[in-house]
Enzyme design. Structure first.
Site, short mmCIF file in Angstrom:
data_model
loop_
_atom_site.label_atom_id
_atom_site.label_comp_id
_atom_site.label_asym_id
_atom_site.label_seq_id
_atom_site.Cartn_x
_atom_site.Cartn_y
_atom_site.Cartn_z
CE LYS A 173 28.35 -15.02 -12.64
NZ LYS A 173 28.22 -13.54 -12.51
CB THR A 204 37.55 -11.62 -6.37
OG1 THR A 204 36.73 -11.90 -5.30
CG2 THR A 204 38.76 -12.50 -6.41
N GLY A 206 33.44 -6.95 -7.72
CA GLY A 206 33.21 -6.56 -9.15
C GLY A 206 33.38 -7.70 -10.05
CB THR A 207 34.25 -11.39 -10.37
OG1 THR A 207 35.36 -10.93 -9.42
CG2 THR A 207 34.74 -12.44 -11.40
N GLY A 208 31.62 -10.32 -11.24
CA GLY A 208 30.38 -10.54 -12.01
C GLY A 208 29.77 -9.47 -12.87
CB CYS A 209 29.82 -5.67 -12.41
SG CYS A 209 28.91 -5.84 -10.83
#
Length: 263
Positions: A173, A204, A206-209
């Site tokens: 990412k 932003t 919580g983007t990865g989860c």
């Protein structure tokens, strides 16, 4: 039956990341979400004020309870905190006949550590080898491999370094790089470059989860990895654009943006 996805992750009391983000994402994408809680955190828009991991036996019991009775079409991992939890979860996933999306969570959006340094070797040697897709961000790539990415051209080097540990696919990412939000998905031969416009929105959390859970949802529906990741990227891009203020710090992405867009 509705596809079933199991998230193995920590609880975010503010509801923007972790278990809460995973379950919201799964609901938004039309799958049934189930959970194994690995840790409880006290956190809000300003950061993480405390974290308490659950005993390995509690994590193992939750996992077996769901998988042995209900079954799963995909598993997604997030915060695992310690080497003991990493190794236990890796063993459980290795014995489950379902694709696994491994989000090797190291730090929170605010820079708070969510993984003991002593657990890094277990992530490398136990968890990544059972991954269908691993989804590290650039900080996590540096933690795991020592490769520091400063340009889009270096994403290939980062992917190769992560693939050395055995995941079938890796999604590097590149959201921390300047310019468009570009990610690289590869299995070592095929390459898929995913680009999206960068939205000027600081909310932003919580983007990865959210991205990892969206990928797991697509895999549970029977999509191939490239299609699942492409659909997940589209979903999370919309969620970032619609991210909203919450509290005095960084707010969450909007997991329900498609519902509101169609209202």
């Amino acid at each position: 039956m509705i596809p079933r996805v199991l998230t193995v992750a920590g609880s975010d009391s503010a509801g923007g990341a972790g278990i809460q983000a995973d379950l919201k994402t799964m609901l938004a994408l039309g799958v049934h979400g189930m959970s194994v809680i690995t840790a409880v955190t006290a956190q809000n828009s300003l950061g993480v004020q405390g974290a308490w991991e659950l005993p390995v036996e509690a994590v193992r019991a939750q996992y077996r309870s769901v998988v042995d009775d209900i079954g799963v079409q995909a598993v997604k991992t997030g915060m695992l905190a310690s080497a003991e939890l990493v190794e236990a979860v890796a063993e459980l996933i290795g014995g489950t006949d379902a694709p696994a999306v491994i989000d090797p969570v190291g730090v929170s959006k605010h820079g708070d550590s969510l993984l003991a340094s002593s657990a890094l070797e277990s992530v490398r040697t136990k968890l990544l080898p059972v991954a269908t897709v691993a989804t590290p961000n650039l900080d996590e790539v540096a933690q795991l491999t020592g490769v520091h990415v400063e340009s889009e051209e270096q994403l290939r080097q980062a992917a190769a370094a992560v693939l050395e540990y055995g995941p079938r696919w890796v999604l590097i990412k590149g959201g921390h790089l300047p310019g468009d939000a570009v990610d690289l998905l590869t299995d070592g031969s095929a390459e898929h470059w995913l680009r999206a416009p960068r939205h000027d929105n600081r909310h932003t959390h919580g983007t990865g989860c959210t991205l990892a859970s969206a990928i797991a949802s697509g895999l549970a529906k029977g999509l191939a990895v490239p299609e699942a990741v492409t659909a997940a990227k589209e979903y999370v891009t919309g969620a970032i654009e619609a991210g909203f203020a919450l509290g005095r710090g960084i707010g969450p992405v909007d997991h329900g943006w498609r519902f509101r867009a169609g209202a």
